[in-house]
Design an enzyme around this catalytic site. Structure first.
Site, short mmCIF file in Angstrom:
data_model
loop_
_atom_site.label_atom_id
_atom_site.label_comp_id
_atom_site.label_asym_id
_atom_site.label_seq_id
_atom_site.Cartn_x
_atom_site.Cartn_y
_atom_site.Cartn_z
N LYS A 74 -14.63 16.07 0.43
CA LYS A 74 -13.18 16.19 0.10
C LYS A 74 -12.68 15.26 -0.94
O LYS A 74 -12.02 15.68 -1.75
CB LYS A 74 -12.32 15.77 1.32
CG LYS A 74 -10.81 15.76 1.36
CD LYS A 74 -10.23 14.51 1.06
CE LYS A 74 -10.40 13.40 2.27
NZ LYS A 74 -9.77 11.93 2.06
N ARG A 103 2.89 5.82 5.62
CA ARG A 103 1.67 5.49 4.74
C ARG A 103 2.28 4.88 3.26
O ARG A 103 3.25 5.47 2.88
CB ARG A 103 0.87 6.69 4.25
CG ARG A 103 0.29 7.32 5.52
CD ARG A 103 -0.87 8.32 5.16
NE ARG A 103 -2.09 7.38 4.70
CZ ARG A 103 -3.29 8.03 4.37
NH1 ARG A 103 -3.52 9.34 4.61
NH2 ARG A 103 -4.19 7.19 4.14
N SER A 115 -4.21 0.12 -0.73
CA SER A 115 -5.02 1.44 -0.95
C SER A 115 -5.55 1.58 -2.28
O SER A 115 -4.79 1.42 -3.33
CB SER A 115 -4.40 2.46 -0.69
OG SER A 115 -5.09 3.94 -1.06
N SER A 146 -11.79 -0.72 -0.62
CA SER A 146 -12.61 0.64 -0.72
C SER A 146 -12.82 0.67 -2.45
O SER A 146 -12.61 1.93 -2.94
CB SER A 146 -11.60 1.83 -0.33
OG SER A 146 -11.33 1.74 1.13
N GLU A 206 -13.33 4.05 5.47
CA GLU A 206 -13.31 5.44 5.98
C GLU A 206 -14.50 5.23 7.26
O GLU A 206 -14.50 6.06 8.09
CB GLU A 206 -13.75 6.45 5.18
CG GLU A 206 -12.63 6.95 4.35
CD GLU A 206 -11.38 7.62 5.36
OE1 GLU A 206 -11.92 8.53 6.05
OE2 GLU A 206 -10.32 7.08 5.02
N ARG A 247 -5.57 2.26 12.44
CA ARG A 247 -6.79 2.59 13.07
C ARG A 247 -7.51 1.49 13.78
O ARG A 247 -8.05 1.42 14.92
CB ARG A 247 -8.00 3.14 12.00
CG ARG A 247 -7.53 4.37 11.33
CD ARG A 247 -8.60 4.82 10.41
NE ARG A 247 -8.62 6.17 9.98
CZ ARG A 247 -9.22 6.98 9.17
NH1 ARG A 247 -9.91 6.00 8.22
NH2 ARG A 247 -8.93 8.04 8.76
#
Length: 443
Positions: A25, A145, A188, A217, A331, A362
Site C-alpha cells: 500500500k 488524526r 508522523s 518511522s 506499523e 493503538r
C-alpha cells in the site's frame, strides 16, 4: 468469506504453508502521486486493490487524473497453499492500471480520505498545485488524526487552507512557489513524505528542514526518497534537510513489491503455532520497513531462512520476550505486542508514542483488549510493557476500525479463544484477510 462483522480465528493448529502477499500500500500510493504529476502515461503492475489505494485512486480522479484498470498480467497473485488447503491459491488478483495525468489540474471537488493517512497527507499538497478548491473529508475517526504538519506547511508555502483537521479545504492557485521551509512537526513521517512527493512540481523546488524532536518511522521517509529517485527526481538528504529540485517527469512502468508489513501477522502466526511459513516474492533489497522483521523475529526465538526470492519463518516452540526501540517501525508494533503477549518472558517496546495517532490510539487499544482477556500489560506515553500470563477470559476483541488491531487479535486467537469484531476493517490494506488466515491456520 462474505463480509462479516465477527470472526473467530482457528485455534491451536500447527501451521505449514506457503503464500504470496498483495502489493505494498505504501509503495502503491507513493507511485500514484508521482504518476499524477508526470508528463505522459504510467502503468503500474501488481497494484494493491484495497480501501486505502482505492481512496487514493478516486481522489486523483476527482482532481482530473485519468486512471484506467488494465487486464492483469504476471505471477504476483495472492493466496495460500497449505497441506489442508490449496483452494486459496490465486484468491486475490492484483491490478494493473494506466495513469494519464493532466498537464494542468483545474477542479472544484470533494475527496474522501477514509482513515488513510497517505490520502489525507499526500493529496492536499497535490491539491495545492491545482487551480480550484478541494475539500477533504473522512471517517468519523479521521478527525483525531493530526494534520498540522501538512496544513501549516501549505500555508507557509502560500496556499490558502480552511480548517486544521478533517474536514478542511485547500484552495489551489495552480502553482506553488516552493523554496525553503522549516517544520517542527513530529507526530508522523507522512508530513515529510507528502511534501517531498510533489515538490519537483514546485516552481522553485523545495528545501525542507526538520527541527526539534526526532521524526518517527524514518524508514517510510527513506522509502519516499527511494521512490522519487526511481522516477529520476533529484532529491538529497543530510542532517534533517531534504532538497528537491524542479523537474519535468516522464511516465514509467512500475511493478509494486509485496507488502511486507502485511506478511507480518502470517510470519508471527507461524512462530506462535510452532509451524513454518514461507513468503514468496520476498525482495532481496527493499525500502519497506517490513524488512526489519528479518532481524526482530529471531530475537523472539524464531528461525529464518532465505532464498533469492523467499523467506521462511519457523517457530521453535519457545517464544522469548525482548526489549526494543520500535520507533522506526510503528506499523509493526501491534503485531509484535500480540507475539509478546504469548511469550514466556516480559517485553518492553519504547519510542512508540506516535502510534497513539494512527487509525486509533493503538497503545490504549492494545492495553484495553489484552487486559480484557486477563493479560498483564502496562503503558506510558511512549512505551508498552507486556508481562506474559495465562489469558483467563474469552470474549470479543475490538478492532476500533483499525486493520492492525484486527490482525493482532487474529494472532492471539491462534492460542486463546476469542472473536474479532469487524474483521473486514482489514480491507483497508489487505482484502479477504480472514479467508487467507483461515486457509493458513485452519484444519
Amino acid at each position: 468469506m462474505a463480509k462479516t462483522e465477527m470472526y473467530q480465528p482457528p485455534l491451536g493448529n500447527r501451521a505449514l504453508f506457503k503464500m504470496s502477499i498483495p502489493g505494498s500500500k505504501s509503495l502503491t500510493n507513493r507511485h500514484l502521486i508521482i504518476a499524477a504529476i508526470a508528463s505522459g502515461e504510467t502503468t503500474i503492475h501488481n497494484l494493491l486493490e484495497s480501501r486505502d489505494t482505492n481512496l487514493m485512486i478516486e481522489g486523483l480522479r476527482r482532481i482530473g487524473c485519468k486512471i484506467e484498470k488494465l487486464n492483469h498480467t504476471g505471477t504476483h497473485d495472492t493466496g495460500v497453499i497449505s497441506p489442508h488447503c490449496t483452494c486459496l491459491n490465486d484468491l486475490i488478483q492484483p491490478s494493473d492500471v494506466r495513469i494519464i495525468p493532466s498537464k494542468h489540474y483545474t477542479c472544484s471537488t470533494k475527496i474522501d480520505c477514509g482513515l488513510a493517512g497517505t490520502v489525507m497527507r499526500f493529496l492536499p499538497v497535490l491539491a495545492g498545485l491545482c487551480k480550484g478548491s478541494v475539500e477533504f473529508f473522512g471517517d468519523d475517526q479521521a478527525i483525531r488524526r493530526p494534520m498540522d504538519g501538512t496544513l501549516h506547511a501549505l500555508r507557509k508555502l502560500g496556499v490558502q487552507v480552511d480548517g486544521d483537521r478533517i474536514p478542511f479545504t485547500v484552495h489551489g492557485r495552480g502553482e506553488i512557489e516552493g523554496g525553503a521551509l522549516e517544520t517542527t512537526e513530529h507526530s508522523s513521517s507522512q508530513f515529510i513524505s507528502g511534501l517531498l512527493l510533489s515538490a519537483c512540481r514546485f516552481k522553485n523546488g523545495l528545501t525542507l528542514k526538520h527541527i526539534g524532536n526526532p521524526l518517527p518511522s524514518r524508514p517510510y521517509i527513506d522509502m519516499t526518497v527511494e521512490v522519487m529517485r526511481e522516477w529520476g527526481i533529484n532529491v538529497t538528504h543530510s542532517d534533517g534537510v531534504w532538497a528537491v529540485t524542479p523537474k519535468e517527469l516522464t511516465g514509467k512502468h512500475i511493478t509494486i513489491e509485496p507488502d511486507l508489513s502485511n506478511a507480518a501477522p502470517f510470519m508471527i502466526g507461524a512462530i506462535v503455532t510452532g509451524g513454518s511459513a514461507t513468503i514468496q516474492n520476498w525482495p532481496s533489497k527493499t525500502s519497506q520497513p517490513g524488512k526489519y522483521l528479518e532481524a526482530i523475529l529471531p530475537q523472539f526465538g524464531a528461525e529464518i531462512t532465505k532464498t533469492a526470492n523467499t523467506i521462511t519463518v519457523s517457530g521453535t516452540g519457545n517464544i522469548t520476550g525482548i526489549r526494543a526501540d520500535l520507533g522506526h517501525i510503528g506499523e509493526l508494533v501491534p503485531n509484535l505486542v500480540a507475539l509478546a503477549t504469548l511469550a514466556e518472558t516480559p517485553s518492553v517496546f519504547y519510542n512508540i508514542g506516535h502510534i497513539r495517532y494512527h487509525e486509533t490510539d493503538r497503545i490504549e487499544a492494545l492495553v484495553n483488549e489484552i487486559s480484557s482477556l486477563g493479560g498483564t500489560i502496562t503503558a506510558g506515553k511512549d512505551y508498552i510493557k507486556i508481562t506474559p500470563t495465562t489469558l483467563t477470559r474469552s470474549g470479543v476483541w475490538k478492532t476500533y476500525k483499525d486493520h492492525r488491531m484486527a490482525t493482532s487479535g487474529a494472532i492471539i486467537g491462534l492460542r486463546h479463544k476469542l472473536t474479532i469484531e469487524d474483521i473486514e476493517c482489514t480491507s483497508k490494506t489487505f482484502p479477504r484477510f480472514a479467508d487467507l488466515w483461515s486457509g493458513a491456520f485452519g484444519k
